[in-house]
Design an enzyme around this catalytic site. Structure first.
Site, mmCIF file in Angstrom:
data_model
loop_
_atom_site.group_PDB
_atom_site.id
_atom_site.type_symbol
_atom_site.label_atom_id
_atom_site.label_comp_id
_atom_site.label_asym_id
_atom_site.label_seq_id
_atom_site.Cartn_x
_atom_site.Cartn_y
_atom_site.Cartn_z
ATOM 1 C CG MET A 162 -14.000 3.365 22.811
ATOM 2 S SD MET A 162 -14.832 4.512 21.692
ATOM 3 C CE MET A 162 -15.759 3.344 20.738
ATOM 4 C CB CYS A 163 -10.687 8.192 24.792
ATOM 5 S SG CYS A 163 -11.307 8.733 23.192
#
Lengths: 266, 266
Positions: A1-2
């Site tokens: 993810m980020c």
């Protein structure tokens, strides 16, 4: 993810030290290679540096590392694409104007099946679930308060209510700032913060062997908070934000909302 | 006053050569020291580099000079403050989102007594007459077309009509782009453009002794237009835009609107 990075403080500080560790997660110590961005508020003004390249390959990231921009509110994001192509229009943070202030938003997580009907006041430019959620939040805030900008307390209540309409769709960690306040919400992924205040001490990065002695760069009255998806330093106390909690920071301090049922972490 | 620089083309080009001459006007070959900014569209995305320092002293301008960002629409501005303090919030270009697209605006001139009532859809963040005029234009465009984005022709007609409500208040040269179209309006100060297309040739800057041979960097089908407050080169034909004229550029071409009474320059 980020990954997310935020700063809120009572006097302008540069974020070079934290960004030094953070930017390595954009392709070196972690896998987030699909663009990055950082927004600095300077007064009511806001400038965003972004690139659809990985931070470690980006000349713009090189500039941000070396040019100490002093700000009291910063929102940064490095991206691993899950929804929307790798392109500038899908790069966080996103910016919109409301009530004569810029609002900056970055999201970590993925929303599934989230497709609210928007009424045109704010529309996404790119294809991410994140920008759509931001536009939805801004539209509902505008519809709630119309032309009267809310107090921090009223804003907090509204934001929490709107956010809880989005969490059923998936992971939704975010940072949101208007240059005065910084909101941090955790749902589905890790998010934590560290408070820095006197007596300041040397602080050591996790992502590389770098130490900065904050007693040399900060004044006794300075208060700041750094928020990140994962701790950036290994000799400070990082506090995990509880699942489903919305925190508000103002001038480097967490603000208690005394909201029944809401966890407040100090 | 300020200076404007714009580019519109049919394929992405970098603007390093033109910016090389332009940036010297921010404190060296001219007196515009009160900040500068440049917006690059990349697809529907847009990134703005800005600084409230003079271009010649700005590390961000240094980056823009050296990092070839390829874009089909660029709007840049260097400022000599007449209204509003020297600060980031008063630095052009300004950006707002409408119809799911970013719109970028920069203005050269000073409006006196311009104080329209805005209805909240777009509000200035800073104190300039320029950002106020931009918000006024955006509000009237939105009120005209509501949720249906107009064609270029309808946009042109509306923009000209709105602009003519502003010119009674003073000098009002501006550039406006949504990433596809670039509009250039002249009223009260100089503004001109040069068309570059095959056969390309070496081009020489005015503000410093630098030549680039475009036959080496452009392809035969490339078409681009550079718009500037004053010619940037001394061996090309710069065409002055007539007072009160609005020009629209699309894919490197001026677009004729066949508007009775409107001067169209090719």
């Amino acid at each position: 993810m980020c990954q997310l990075l935020g700063m809120n403080s009572n006097v302008p500080h540069d974020i070079c030290f934290s960004f030094e560790g953070f930017h390595l997660r954009g392709g070196k110590t972690d896998e987030h290679r699909d663009g990055w961005g950082i927004a600095f508020f300077e007064g009511k003004g806001c400038r965003v540096f972004m690139d659809s390249r990985a931070t470690i390959d980006s000349p713009v990231a090189q500039l941000v590392r070396q040019y100490p921009i002093r700000s009291i509110n910063v929102v940064a994001h490095i991206r691993k694409a899950t929804r929307g192509a790798v392109s500038l229009e899908n790069t966080h943070p996103f910016v919109r104007e409301l009530w004569g202030r810029y609002w900056v938003f970055a999201h970590n997580g993925t929303l599934k099946g989230f497709a609210p009907k928007l009424h045109g006041r704010f529309q996404p430019v790119g294809q991410t679930d994140s920008e759509l959620a931001f536009c939805y939040i801004m539209e509902l805030l505008y519809r709630r308060f119309l032309d009267s900008p809310p107090s921090l307390e009223a804003m907090y209540d509204a934001l929490l209510e709107i956010t809880e309409c989005i969490t059923p769709f998936g992971e939704f960690n975010y940072l949101l700032s208007n240059g005065d306040w910084l909101f941090a919400f955790r749902f589905g992924r890790n998010l934590g913060y560290v408070l820095r205040r006197a007596p300041f001490k040397p602080v050591h990065l996790i992502d590389q062997d770098l130490t900065v002695d904050f007693s040399q760069v900060a004044s006794a009255d300075d208060k700041l908070v750094i928020i990140a998806s994962a701790p950036l330093t290994d000799n400070e106390t990082w506090v995990g934000i509880e699942e489903g909690s919305l925190l508000a920071f103002d001038r480097g301090e967490p603000v208690s909302m005394e909201q029944p049922g809401q966890v407040f972490l100090r």
